[in-house]
Design a protein around this motif. Sequence first.
Motif, PDB file in Angstrom:
ATOM      1  N   ASN A 112       0.823  -1.206   0.000  1.00 34.96           N
ATOM      2  CA  ASN A 112       0.000   0.000   0.000  1.00 34.96           C
ATOM      3  C   ASN A 112       0.859   1.260   0.000  1.00 34.96           C
ATOM      4  O   ASN A 112       1.816   1.369   0.772  1.00 34.96           O
ATOM      5  N   PHE A 113       0.473   2.203  -0.870  1.00 37.98           N
ATOM      6  CA  PHE A 113       1.107   3.516  -0.931  1.00 37.98           C
ATOM      7  C   PHE A 113       0.008   4.575  -0.940  1.00 37.98           C
ATOM      8  O   PHE A 113      -1.041   4.379  -1.554  1.00 37.98           O
ATOM      9  N   THR A 114       0.273   5.684  -0.285  1.00 42.78           N
ATOM     10  CA  THR A 114      -0.666   6.808  -0.304  1.00 42.78           C
ATOM     11  C   THR A 114      -0.322   7.711  -1.485  1.00 42.78           C
ATOM     12  O   THR A 114       0.848   8.049  -1.699  1.00 42.78           O
ATOM     13  N   ILE A 115      -1.358   8.076  -2.236  1.00 39.24           N
ATOM     14  CA  ILE A 115      -1.187   8.998  -3.356  1.00 39.24           C
ATOM     15  C   ILE A 115      -1.970  10.264  -3.047  1.00 39.24           C
ATOM     16  O   ILE A 115      -3.161  10.216  -2.734  1.00 39.24           O
ATOM     17  N   ASN A 116      -1.300  11.393  -3.114  1.00 38.16           N
ATOM     18  CA  ASN A 116      -1.933  12.704  -2.979  1.00 38.16           C
ATOM     19  C   ASN A 116      -1.868  13.393  -4.326  1.00 38.16           C
ATOM     20  O   ASN A 116      -0.815  13.410  -4.959  1.00 38.16           O
ATOM     21  N   GLY A 117      -2.998  13.944  -4.748  1.00 36.07           N
ATOM     22  CA  GLY A 117      -2.989  14.625  -6.030  1.00 36.07           C
ATOM     23  C   GLY A 117      -4.224  15.447  -6.254  1.00 36.07           C
ATOM     24  O   GLY A 117      -5.001  15.716  -5.324  1.00 36.07           O
ATOM     25  N   LYS A 118      -4.403  15.828  -7.496  1.00 34.83           N
ATOM     26  CA  LYS A 118      -5.553  16.650  -7.883  1.00 34.83           C
ATOM     27  C   LYS A 118      -6.227  16.021  -9.085  1.00 34.83           C
ATOM     28  O   LYS A 118      -5.559  15.654 -10.048  1.00 34.83           O
ATOM     29  N   LEU A 119      -7.542  15.907  -8.997  1.00 35.88           N
ATOM     30  CA  LEU A 119      -8.355  15.382 -10.076  1.00 35.88           C
ATOM     31  C   LEU A 119      -9.072  16.544 -10.736  1.00 35.88           C
ATOM     32  O   LEU A 119      -9.781  17.302 -10.072  1.00 35.88           O
ATOM     33  N   GLU A 120      -8.840  16.686 -12.041  1.00 34.78           N
ATOM     34  CA  GLU A 120      -9.502  17.732 -12.820  1.00 34.78           C
ATOM     35  C   GLU A 120     -10.579  17.068 -13.677  1.00 34.78           C
ATOM     36  O   GLU A 120     -10.296  16.166 -14.464  1.00 34.78           O
ATOM     37  N   LEU A 121     -11.808  17.536 -13.473  1.00 31.98           N
ATOM     38  CA  LEU A 121     -12.955  16.931 -14.134  1.00 31.98           C
ATOM     39  C   LEU A 121     -14.050  17.980 -14.257  1.00 31.98           C
ATOM     40  O   LEU A 121     -14.286  18.730 -13.304  1.00 31.98           O
ATOM     41  N   HIS A 122     -14.693  18.037 -15.399  1.00 28.59           N
ATOM     42  CA  HIS A 122     -15.831  18.946 -15.597  1.00 28.59           C
ATOM     43  C   HIS A 122     -15.460  20.398 -15.275  1.00 28.59           C
ATOM     44  O   HIS A 122     -16.253  21.163 -14.727  1.00 28.59           O
ATOM     45  N   GLY A 123     -14.213  20.768 -15.578  1.00 27.95           N
ATOM     46  CA  GLY A 123     -13.766  22.141 -15.380  1.00 27.95           C
ATOM     47  C   GLY A 123     -13.404  22.505 -13.949  1.00 27.95           C
ATOM     48  O   GLY A 123     -13.077  23.653 -13.664  1.00 27.95           O
ATOM     49  N   LYS A 124     -13.425  21.553 -13.038  1.00 33.17           N
ATOM     50  CA  LYS A 124     -13.095  21.792 -11.628  1.00 33.17           C
ATOM     51  C   LYS A 124     -11.919  20.901 -11.239  1.00 33.17           C
ATOM     52  O   LYS A 124     -11.745  19.809 -11.771  1.00 33.17           O
ATOM     53  N   THR A 125     -11.140  21.364 -10.263  1.00 33.24           N
ATOM     54  CA  THR A 125     -10.017  20.594  -9.751  1.00 33.24           C
ATOM     55  C   THR A 125     -10.224  20.375  -8.260  1.00 33.24           C
ATOM     56  O   THR A 125     -10.472  21.326  -7.517  1.00 33.24           O
ATOM     57  N   VAL A 126     -10.122  19.104  -7.844  1.00 32.10           N
ATOM     58  CA  VAL A 126     -10.362  18.734  -6.450  1.00 32.10           C
ATOM     59  C   VAL A 126      -9.191  17.888  -5.950  1.00 32.10           C
ATOM     60  O   VAL A 126      -8.702  17.007  -6.665  1.00 32.10           O
ATOM     61  N   ALA A 127      -8.755  18.167  -4.720  1.00 31.26           N
ATOM     62  CA  ALA A 127      -7.688  17.372  -4.106  1.00 31.26           C
ATOM     63  C   ALA A 127      -8.214  15.974  -3.795  1.00 31.26           C
ATOM     64  O   ALA A 127      -9.343  15.812  -3.324  1.00 31.26           O
ATOM     65  N   VAL A 128      -7.384  14.973  -4.077  1.00 25.28           N
ATOM     66  CA  VAL A 128      -7.742  13.580  -3.836  1.00 25.28           C
ATOM     67  C   VAL A 128      -6.588  12.907  -3.097  1.00 25.28           C
ATOM     68  O   VAL A 128      -5.426  13.094  -3.451  1.00 25.28           O
ATOM     69  N   LYS A 129      -6.939  12.120  -2.083  1.00 20.34           N
ATOM     70  CA  LYS A 129      -5.958  11.311  -1.373  1.00 20.34           C
ATOM     71  C   LYS A 129      -6.493   9.890  -1.378  1.00 20.34           C
ATOM     72  O   LYS A 129      -7.641   9.654  -1.002  1.00 20.34           O
ATOM     73  N   THR A 130      -5.664   8.950  -1.812  1.00 16.20           N
ATOM     74  CA  THR A 130      -6.114   7.565  -1.910  1.00 16.20           C
ATOM     75  C   THR A 130      -4.972   6.609  -1.601  1.00 16.20           C
ATOM     76  O   THR A 130      -3.806   7.004  -1.593  1.00 16.20           O
ATOM     77  N   ILE A 131      -5.338   5.376  -1.366  1.00 18.75           N
ATOM     78  CA  ILE A 131      -4.365   4.304  -1.181  1.00 18.75           C
ATOM     79  C   ILE A 131      -4.317   3.503  -2.480  1.00 18.75           C
ATOM     80  O   ILE A 131      -5.352   3.157  -3.040  1.00 18.75           O
ATOM     81  N   ALA A 132      -3.110   3.209  -2.947  1.00 24.41           N
ATOM     82  CA  ALA A 132      -2.939   2.370  -4.127  1.00 24.41           C
ATOM     83  C   ALA A 132      -2.159   1.128  -3.724  1.00 24.41           C
ATOM     84  O   ALA A 132      -1.180   1.219  -2.981  1.00 24.41           O
ATOM     85  N   LYS A 133      -2.617  -0.005  -4.193  1.00 24.26           N
ATOM     86  CA  LYS A 133      -1.882  -1.255  -4.009  1.00 24.26           C
ATOM     87  C   LYS A 133      -0.987  -1.406  -5.234  1.00 24.26           C
ATOM     88  O   LYS A 133      -1.473  -1.403  -6.360  1.00 24.26           O
ATOM     89  N   MET A 134       0.319  -1.517  -4.988  1.00 26.30           N
ATOM     90  CA  MET A 134       1.266  -1.629  -6.080  1.00 26.30           C
ATOM     91  C   MET A 134       2.139  -2.859  -5.875  1.00 26.30           C
ATOM     92  O   MET A 134       2.512  -3.181  -4.752  1.00 26.30           O
ATOM     93  N   SER A 135       2.453  -3.523  -6.983  1.00 26.40           N
ATOM     94  CA  SER A 135       3.320  -4.696  -6.932  1.00 26.40           C
ATOM     95  C   SER A 135       4.133  -4.795  -8.215  1.00 26.40           C
ATOM     96  O   SER A 135       3.751  -4.245  -9.249  1.00 26.40           O
TER      97      SER A 135
END
Length: 179
Positions: A112-135
């Motif tokens: 598990n890794f935490t990803i912090n970023g911004k999602l741009e959709l429908h002309g708006k940008t929102v901060a997103v924090k999620t967990i990603a499983k990587m292997s």
Amino acid sequence: MKNYLIIAMILVSGWTIAQDKMICKTGNITFEASVPSFEEVKATNTNVTVVLNPKTAEIASLALVKGFRFKVALMEEHFNENYMESDRYPKALFKGKIENFNVDSLNETPKNFTINGKLELHGKTVAVKTIAKMSQSGSGITLVSDFSVNASDFDISIPAVVKKKVSNKINIHVDALLK
């Protein structure tokens, strides 16, 4: 002769830089905005581009909104015309950074890794924090992530007629194999 040497050096350095990034052009994003007891509101896009720079832990993803496919064609039409306005806002774009990422720490067991970023959709940008499983697999790095956003955060309005049938909370599943 000097110009040819300079051009060759630029091309080689550009090729070397490009080798630092891992890419997937056939990633999957599935979203669901279903409400119990009503018709499933779910779509998948199988042509999502995901780019990872393992040295900087920067990650980006691009999905064309018109690439989402529904089981019901009419739902897809309403999604593109009424909700997402995909002619006006054709792309969904995510840019972020993976916390404490070290490509050398990956193996066949998902981590598990935490990803912090911004999602741009429908002309708006929102901060997103999620967990990603990587292997690490023989053919690259597998990334799987699940997170939720609210349609209202992106100024996507759900008409009163269907408000009880479509959830404001959108569950998103991302799956990519980076090579």
